[in-house]
Design a protein around this motif. Sequence first.
Motif, mmCIF file in Angstrom:
data_model
loop_
_atom_site.group_PDB
_atom_site.id
_atom_site.type_symbol
_atom_site.label_atom_id
_atom_site.label_comp_id
_atom_site.label_asym_id
_atom_site.label_seq_id
_atom_site.Cartn_x
_atom_site.Cartn_y
_atom_site.Cartn_z
ATOM 1 N N VAL A 57 0.835 -1.202 0.000
ATOM 2 C CA VAL A 57 0.000 0.000 0.000
ATOM 3 C C VAL A 57 0.869 1.251 0.000
ATOM 4 C CG1 VAL A 57 -1.803 1.290 1.210
ATOM 5 C CG2 VAL A 57 -1.830 -1.220 1.239
ATOM 6 N N THR A 58 0.600 2.106 -0.968
ATOM 7 C CA THR A 58 1.227 3.429 -1.015
ATOM 8 C C THR A 58 0.164 4.456 -0.647
ATOM 9 O OG1 THR A 58 2.795 2.784 -2.721
ATOM 10 C CG2 THR A 58 2.371 5.139 -2.482
ATOM 11 N N VAL A 59 0.517 5.412 0.181
ATOM 12 C CA VAL A 59 -0.452 6.418 0.622
ATOM 13 C C VAL A 59 0.076 7.813 0.336
ATOM 14 C CG1 VAL A 59 -1.450 4.943 2.402
ATOM 15 C CG2 VAL A 59 0.473 6.441 2.985
ATOM 16 N N TRP A 60 -0.863 8.717 0.147
ATOM 17 C CA TRP A 60 -0.523 10.134 0.009
ATOM 18 C C TRP A 60 -1.585 10.944 0.730
ATOM 19 C CZ3 TRP A 60 -3.473 14.164 -1.637
ATOM 20 C CH2 TRP A 60 -2.826 15.408 -1.738
ATOM 21 N N ASN A 61 -1.157 12.001 1.367
ATOM 22 C CA ASN A 61 -2.083 12.931 2.006
ATOM 23 C C ASN A 61 -1.496 14.329 1.914
ATOM 24 O OD1 ASN A 61 -4.622 13.083 3.693
ATOM 25 N ND2 ASN A 61 -3.209 14.209 5.007
ATOM 26 N N ARG A 62 -2.378 15.310 1.799
ATOM 27 C CA ARG A 62 -1.896 16.688 1.689
ATOM 28 C C ARG A 62 -1.023 17.053 2.881
ATOM 29 N NH1 ARG A 62 -3.781 20.110 -1.886
ATOM 30 N NH2 ARG A 62 -5.691 18.888 -2.158
ATOM 31 N N SER A 63 -1.446 16.596 4.070
ATOM 32 C CA SER A 63 -0.621 16.778 5.266
ATOM 33 C C SER A 63 0.105 15.461 5.535
ATOM 34 C CB SER A 63 -1.507 17.147 6.472
ATOM 35 O OG SER A 63 -0.754 17.107 7.657
ATOM 36 N N ALA A 64 1.398 15.430 5.293
ATOM 37 C CA ALA A 64 2.165 14.181 5.384
ATOM 38 C C ALA A 64 2.188 13.608 6.790
ATOM 39 C CB ALA A 64 3.593 14.423 4.902
ATOM 40 N N ALA A 65 1.960 14.438 7.807
ATOM 41 C CA ALA A 65 2.027 13.950 9.184
ATOM 42 C C ALA A 65 1.019 12.834 9.435
ATOM 43 C CB ALA A 65 1.773 15.105 10.150
ATOM 44 N N LYS A 66 -0.116 12.856 8.737
ATOM 45 C CA LYS A 66 -1.148 11.839 8.948
ATOM 46 C C LYS A 66 -0.707 10.462 8.464
ATOM 47 C CE LYS A 66 -5.385 14.570 9.038
ATOM 48 N NZ LYS A 66 -6.749 14.712 8.471
ATOM 49 N N ALA A 67 0.332 10.417 7.653
ATOM 50 C CA ALA A 67 0.778 9.146 7.090
ATOM 51 C C ALA A 67 1.806 8.437 7.962
ATOM 52 C CB ALA A 67 1.368 9.385 5.703
ATOM 53 N N SER A 68 2.308 9.090 8.994
ATOM 54 C CA SER A 68 3.437 8.546 9.754
ATOM 55 C C SER A 68 3.114 7.195 10.395
ATOM 56 C CB SER A 68 3.892 9.542 10.822
ATOM 57 O OG SER A 68 2.819 9.872 11.689
ATOM 58 N N GLU A 69 1.946 7.061 11.039
ATOM 59 C CA GLU A 69 1.612 5.798 11.688
ATOM 60 C C GLU A 69 1.383 4.693 10.670
ATOM 61 O OE1 GLU A 69 -1.400 5.930 14.653
ATOM 62 O OE2 GLU A 69 -0.594 7.741 15.603
ATOM 63 N N LEU A 70 0.846 5.038 9.503
ATOM 64 C CA LEU A 70 0.667 4.036 8.459
ATOM 65 C C LEU A 70 2.012 3.542 7.950
ATOM 66 C CD1 LEU A 70 -2.327 5.547 6.470
ATOM 67 C CD2 LEU A 70 -2.325 3.406 7.755
ATOM 68 N N ALA A 71 2.984 4.438 7.925
ATOM 69 C CA ALA A 71 4.332 4.029 7.509
ATOM 70 C C ALA A 71 4.887 3.000 8.479
ATOM 71 C CB ALA A 71 5.242 5.249 7.433
ATOM 72 N N VAL A 72 4.638 3.201 9.768
ATOM 73 C CA VAL A 72 5.074 2.228 10.776
ATOM 74 C C VAL A 72 4.403 0.887 10.523
ATOM 75 C CG1 VAL A 72 5.020 1.660 13.230
ATOM 76 C CG2 VAL A 72 5.549 4.001 12.507
ATOM 77 N N GLY A 73 3.146 0.931 10.046
ATOM 78 C CA GLY A 73 2.406 -0.296 9.776
ATOM 79 C C GLY A 73 2.754 -0.959 8.458
ATOM 80 N N GLY A 74 3.653 -0.358 7.687
ATOM 81 C CA GLY A 74 4.105 -0.987 6.455
ATOM 82 C C GLY A 74 3.765 -0.259 5.180
ATOM 83 N N ALA A 75 3.015 0.838 5.259
ATOM 84 C CA ALA A 75 2.672 1.585 4.048
ATOM 85 C C ALA A 75 3.864 2.401 3.570
ATOM 86 C CB ALA A 75 1.483 2.513 4.310
ATOM 87 N N VAL A 76 3.897 2.627 2.261
ATOM 88 C CA VAL A 76 4.899 3.512 1.661
ATOM 89 C C VAL A 76 4.266 4.885 1.523
ATOM 90 C CG1 VAL A 76 6.289 3.984 -0.386
ATOM 91 C CG2 VAL A 76 5.983 1.624 0.410
ATOM 92 N N VAL A 77 4.917 5.906 2.031
ATOM 93 C CA VAL A 77 4.395 7.265 1.960
ATOM 94 C C VAL A 77 4.988 7.960 0.740
ATOM 95 C CG1 VAL A 77 4.149 9.471 3.132
ATOM 96 C CG2 VAL A 77 4.174 7.345 4.468
ATOM 97 N N ALA A 78 4.123 8.319 -0.210
ATOM 98 C CA ALA A 78 4.578 9.006 -1.424
ATOM 99 C C ALA A 78 4.597 10.509 -1.180
ATOM 100 C CB ALA A 78 3.660 8.674 -2.592
ATOM 101 N N PRO A 79 5.639 11.194 -1.629
ATOM 102 C CA PRO A 79 5.707 12.643 -1.411
ATOM 103 C C PRO A 79 4.754 13.429 -2.310
ATOM 104 C CG PRO A 79 7.630 11.894 -2.634
ATOM 105 C CD PRO A 79 6.877 10.654 -2.220
ATOM 106 N N THR A 80 4.349 12.844 -3.434
ATOM 107 C CA THR A 80 3.456 13.546 -4.362
ATOM 108 C C THR A 80 2.381 12.594 -4.861
ATOM 109 O OG1 THR A 80 4.682 12.970 -6.379
ATOM 110 C CG2 THR A 80 5.389 14.969 -5.168
ATOM 111 N N VAL A 81 1.272 13.177 -5.339
ATOM 112 C CA VAL A 81 0.200 12.381 -5.931
ATOM 113 C C VAL A 81 0.716 11.656 -7.165
ATOM 114 C CG1 VAL A 81 -2.037 12.500 -7.088
ATOM 115 C CG2 VAL A 81 -1.626 13.878 -5.046
ATOM 116 N N VAL A 82 1.519 12.347 -7.966
ATOM 117 C CA VAL A 82 2.046 11.747 -9.196
ATOM 118 C C VAL A 82 2.778 10.454 -8.888
ATOM 119 C CG1 VAL A 82 3.697 12.053 -11.071
ATOM 120 C CG2 VAL A 82 2.149 13.926 -10.449
ATOM 121 N N GLU A 83 3.644 10.472 -7.879
ATOM 122 C CA GLU A 83 4.401 9.275 -7.513
ATOM 123 C C GLU A 83 3.497 8.204 -6.912
ATOM 124 O OE1 GLU A 83 8.511 10.297 -5.791
ATOM 125 O OE2 GLU A 83 7.390 12.178 -5.704
ATOM 126 N N ALA A 84 2.503 8.648 -6.140
ATOM 127 C CA ALA A 84 1.583 7.689 -5.529
ATOM 128 C C ALA A 84 0.789 6.941 -6.594
ATOM 129 C CB ALA A 84 0.634 8.411 -4.572
#
Length: 293
Positions: A29-56
Motif C-alpha cells: 500500500v502506497t499512501v498520500w495525504n496533503r498533510s504528510a504527518a497523517k501518514a506517519s503511523e501508516l508508515a510504521v504499519g508498512g505503508a509507503v508514503v509518497a511525497p506527491t500524488v504523481v508518484e503515488a
Amino acid sequence: MTSEAITVLGLGNLGRALAEAFLRGGHSVTVWNRSAAKASELAVGGAVVAPTVVEAVASADLVVVAVLDHAAAREVLRGADVRGRALVNVTSGTPEEAREMARWAAEQGAEYLHGAVYAVPQTIGTAESSINYSGSSAVHTRWREVLELLGKVTFHGDDAGRASGFDVAILSAMYGLLGGFLHAAALARSSGIEVAELTPPLLSWLADLRPALVTFAGEIDSGSYAAGESSLAMNQTGLGMLLRATRAQGVPFAALESVKELVDRQVAEGHGTDSLARAVESFEAFRRFAVRE
C-alpha cells in the motif's frame, strides 16, 4: 489472494481505515495525504508514503480516492498520469459529479468505479461495513476480491452515478429520520418526558412501519395508489393535529409543514382517498417544474 499494489489518496478517517484494511489483507500500500504527518503511523504499519500524488498514482494499478468532496478529488488527481489504472473513488458526491469523474477518467485512459460507503471508519473491513459501487464493470470484476477487504460489495451497474443515486436517497432518509428524532426529543422534553423513556416505544413503532414502507414502494413503482389503507385525507387530518400540537408546545418543525404541503397538494387535486404514498407525486411535480426552468 495474491498481493496487489494499491494506492490510497487521502488519509482522513475513512482513507486511513481503507489503507489499514488493505495492509491487513497483505497488500503493498502506497499512501498520500496533503498533510504528510497523517501518514506517519501508516508508515510504521508498512505503508509507503509518497511525497506527491504523481508518484503515488504511478506506484499502483488500483488507485483509491477518499477525500473531502468532488472538487477535492478533481484537484488531487489533476496532473497525475492515470492511464491504464483503475480509479475507485469513494468520495461523497452527487450522481452527476460521479458521472463527470467517469467521463474525465475515460478521457485520461483510466477505468472508473464510484463507491458509496455505508460504514463508520472503525467498522471498515468488518461485516458491519458495506460499499455500493457503480461504473466500470471491468474494475468491479478485476478488483472485487480486493475491495471485499473493505466490506460487503454491491455493484449497481455501469452508470457511474447510480451508486451516488442510492447514496443521496438513503442519506436524505437518514437525515429526515434524525431530524424527526430530534424533534420528537424536543416534544417529549416539552411534556416532561425523558428522551431515554421515549426512545424504546419510538424504536418499536419505527420497526412496525417496515411493512408499510414496502407497500408504499410497490405503489410508487407501479403508479397505482387506489388501494391504499392509509389515505391522504386521513393523514392530512393527522398532520393538521400534529402541527397544532407542536405549535402549542413551542416546538414547531418546518419539515412537518413541508410534508403536509405535499399531502395538501394531492388532496386538492382530488386524490384524498388514495394512499399516502401518492404524496411522492408532489415531488415529481416540483422536479418537472425545475427541469422546465
